[in-house]
Scaffold this active site. Sequence first.
Site, PDB file in Angstrom:
ATOM      1  N   PRO A   1       5.138  -5.322  -2.114  1.00 37.50           N
ATOM      2  CA  PRO A   1       4.814  -4.120  -2.898  1.00 37.50           C
ATOM      3  C   PRO A   1       4.646  -4.414  -4.383  1.00 37.50           C
ATOM      4  O   PRO A   1       5.348  -5.245  -4.945  1.00 37.50           O
ATOM      5  CB  PRO A   1       6.048  -3.234  -2.684  1.00 37.50           C
ATOM      6  CG  PRO A   1       7.158  -4.208  -2.438  1.00 37.50           C
ATOM      7  CD  PRO A   1       6.562  -5.422  -1.791  1.00 37.50           C
ATOM      8  N   GLY A   2       3.683  -3.745  -4.979  1.00 31.97           N
ATOM      9  CA  GLY A   2       3.533  -3.806  -6.427  1.00 31.97           C
ATOM     10  C   GLY A   2       3.855  -2.430  -6.986  1.00 31.97           C
ATOM     11  O   GLY A   2       4.909  -2.177  -7.573  1.00 31.97           O
TER      12      GLY A   2
ATOM     13  N   GLY B   1       0.823  -1.201   0.000  1.00 34.18           N
ATOM     14  CA  GLY B   1       0.000   0.000   0.000  1.00 34.18           C
ATOM     15  C   GLY B   1       0.856   1.249   0.000  1.00 34.18           C
ATOM     16  O   GLY B   1       0.374   2.339   0.290  1.00 34.18           O
TER      17      GLY B   1
ATOM     18  N   CYS C   1     -15.552   3.690 -28.186  1.00 37.75           N
ATOM     19  CA  CYS C   1     -16.913   4.219 -28.159  1.00 37.75           C
ATOM     20  C   CYS C   1     -17.475   4.103 -26.755  1.00 37.75           C
ATOM     21  O   CYS C   1     -18.215   3.176 -26.414  1.00 37.75           O
ATOM     22  CB  CYS C   1     -17.774   3.488 -29.173  1.00 37.75           C
ATOM     23  SG  CYS C   1     -17.207   3.898 -30.817  1.00 37.75           S
ATOM     24  N   GLU C   2     -17.076   5.058 -25.954  1.00 41.82           N
ATOM     25  CA  GLU C   2     -17.361   5.061 -24.523  1.00 41.82           C
ATOM     26  C   GLU C   2     -16.688   6.333 -24.018  1.00 41.82           C
ATOM     27  O   GLU C   2     -15.736   6.797 -24.626  1.00 41.82           O
ATOM     28  CB  GLU C   2     -16.662   3.847 -23.895  1.00 41.82           C
ATOM     29  CG  GLU C   2     -17.133   3.435 -22.555  1.00 41.82           C
ATOM     30  CD  GLU C   2     -18.255   2.397 -22.632  1.00 41.82           C
ATOM     31  OE1 GLU C   2     -19.182   2.562 -21.855  1.00 41.82           O
ATOM     32  OE2 GLU C   2     -18.194   1.470 -23.460  1.00 41.82           O
TER      33      GLU C   2
HETATM   34  C1  LIG Z   1      -2.435  -5.969  -4.793  1.00 38.51           C
HETATM   35  C2  LIG Z   1      -1.790  -6.504  -3.607  1.00 38.51           C
HETATM   36  C3  LIG Z   1      -0.546  -6.010  -3.190  1.00 38.51           C
HETATM   37  C4  LIG Z   1       0.183  -4.890  -3.886  1.00 38.51           C
HETATM   38  O1  LIG Z   1      -0.352  -3.634  -3.603  1.00 38.51           O
HETATM   39  P1  LIG Z   1       0.390  -2.314  -4.128  1.00 38.51           P
HETATM   40  O2  LIG Z   1      -0.481  -1.204  -3.696  1.00 38.51           O
HETATM   41  O3  LIG Z   1       0.503  -2.403  -5.596  1.00 38.51           O
HETATM   42  O4  LIG Z   1       1.724  -2.253  -3.505  1.00 38.51           O
HETATM   43  C5  LIG Z   1       0.022  -6.597  -2.088  1.00 38.51           C
HETATM   44  N1  LIG Z   1      -0.604  -7.604  -1.419  1.00 38.51           N
HETATM   45  C6  LIG Z   1      -1.795  -8.097  -1.793  1.00 38.51           C
HETATM   46  C7  LIG Z   1      -2.398  -9.209  -1.030  1.00 38.51           C
HETATM   47  C8  LIG Z   1      -2.429  -7.559  -2.890  1.00 38.51           C
HETATM   48  O5  LIG Z   1      -3.618  -8.044  -3.242  1.00 38.51           O
END
Ligand SMILES: *Cc1c(COP(=O)(O)O)cnc(C)c1O
Length: 410
Positions: A260-261, A218, A328-329
């Site tokens: 983290p993503g 997050g 088309c949206e």
């Molecule tokens: C999506 C997700 C993340 C990654 O969240 P980010 O906001 O992209 O860092 C981490 N853990 C879980 C379980 C998720 O579903």
Amino acid sequence: MHNNQLLKIAKDFGSPVYIYNSETIIKQYKRLNTAFNKVKKVKINYAVKALSNISILKLMDSLGAGLDTVSIQEVKLGIIAGFPAERIIFTPNGVSLEEIEAVAKLGCQINIDNLSILEQFGTKYPDIPVCIRINPHVMAGGNTNISVGHIDSKFGISIHQIPHILRIVNNTKMTINGIHMHTGSDILDIDVFLYASEILFETAKNFKTLEFIDFGSGFKVPYKPGDIETNIEEFGEKLSARFNEFCKDYGKQLTLAFEPGKFLVSEAGQFLAKVNVVKQTTSTVFAQIDSGFNHLIRPMLYGAQHEIENISNPKGKERFYSVVGYICETDTFANNRRINEINEGDILAFKNAGAYCYSMASNYNSRYRPAEVLWHEGKAHLIRKRETFDDILKNQIEIDLKPKIKAVKV
Ligand SMILES: *Cc1c(COP(=O)(O)O)cnc(C)c1O
């Protein structure tokens, strides 16, 4: 990356195209690692769903990351990219017991987020240790679509149900080796996160067999000038101190895990699209690009404000534009945005397009998903081809429909 490098990529690989800079990913990974260097054992599991290209996963592998996955397909991508199953954690939500069993058989760490599956899995496989996902009921950020720790959220097992968890664990003799939380993708306030961590520590005391505590993710990155960014250094210092203290009390050195993503890949990505039409209406000037929310849905889905630069005319006079797509949206990327004067044919660069952009792309309007390019060590590498018409037809089955009603003759 320089504008002329980006323009060359748009020319060589066509538009629209996603481009990721490996240097940024490496920098963010090291930043996060460094922020927690006072903790002996730290594990960063990259959240595959943010950007799931195999070449990106390989890059993560080379950095020493693990993977956080939410489907067996993501697990398989990780294995193909070279990750051993032990470095993959499976954190699904609402998936079937069969899918969890299949992933467990591959040897991944299982993370369970509801009591029903916990009881069924524990009964069948008491010897496979599992992690449990706790819902600490803490609101992280303001958007309920991306905040998943609050009271009405579908994610995790409520902290109020700890007695029920313990009853299942005792009855089945299963082992809980980790506890986990993920409060959502929008941590604005470190103190809120630290508060949620305290709840996790409190919960952890109930389990004597832990090996790790997973604090989810997050971490926020800035999308536009003036945006708040999670202060990862301050956060690292505070949580590390608290984690070390907890381990001392707990009597064992645990691993501190994250997943983290966005933090790792968002800023590394840019989305390049070409302006097809500049259209003046009575109220605004539209710049219409050769894309839409089929390729980048975050502005329409989350109200995300991606910064947009006209890399073809960076010195042009600034004017106000509404940047929209060609599907088309209503597919607005930006309203009343000040951008250097746009001419038809110009290439616009959308910033922060690494996370949840390509991975959420679709074929809506029967358009092709874009190509993906990785900029690595000064060279552009194609890591996913643009789709072709075959991809649109693939899996479709044409049946023979004889008309039931004869056409009426007039
Ligand atoms: C999506 C997700 C993340 C990654 O969240 P980010 O906001 O992209 O860092 C981490 N853990 C879980 C379980 C998720 O579903």
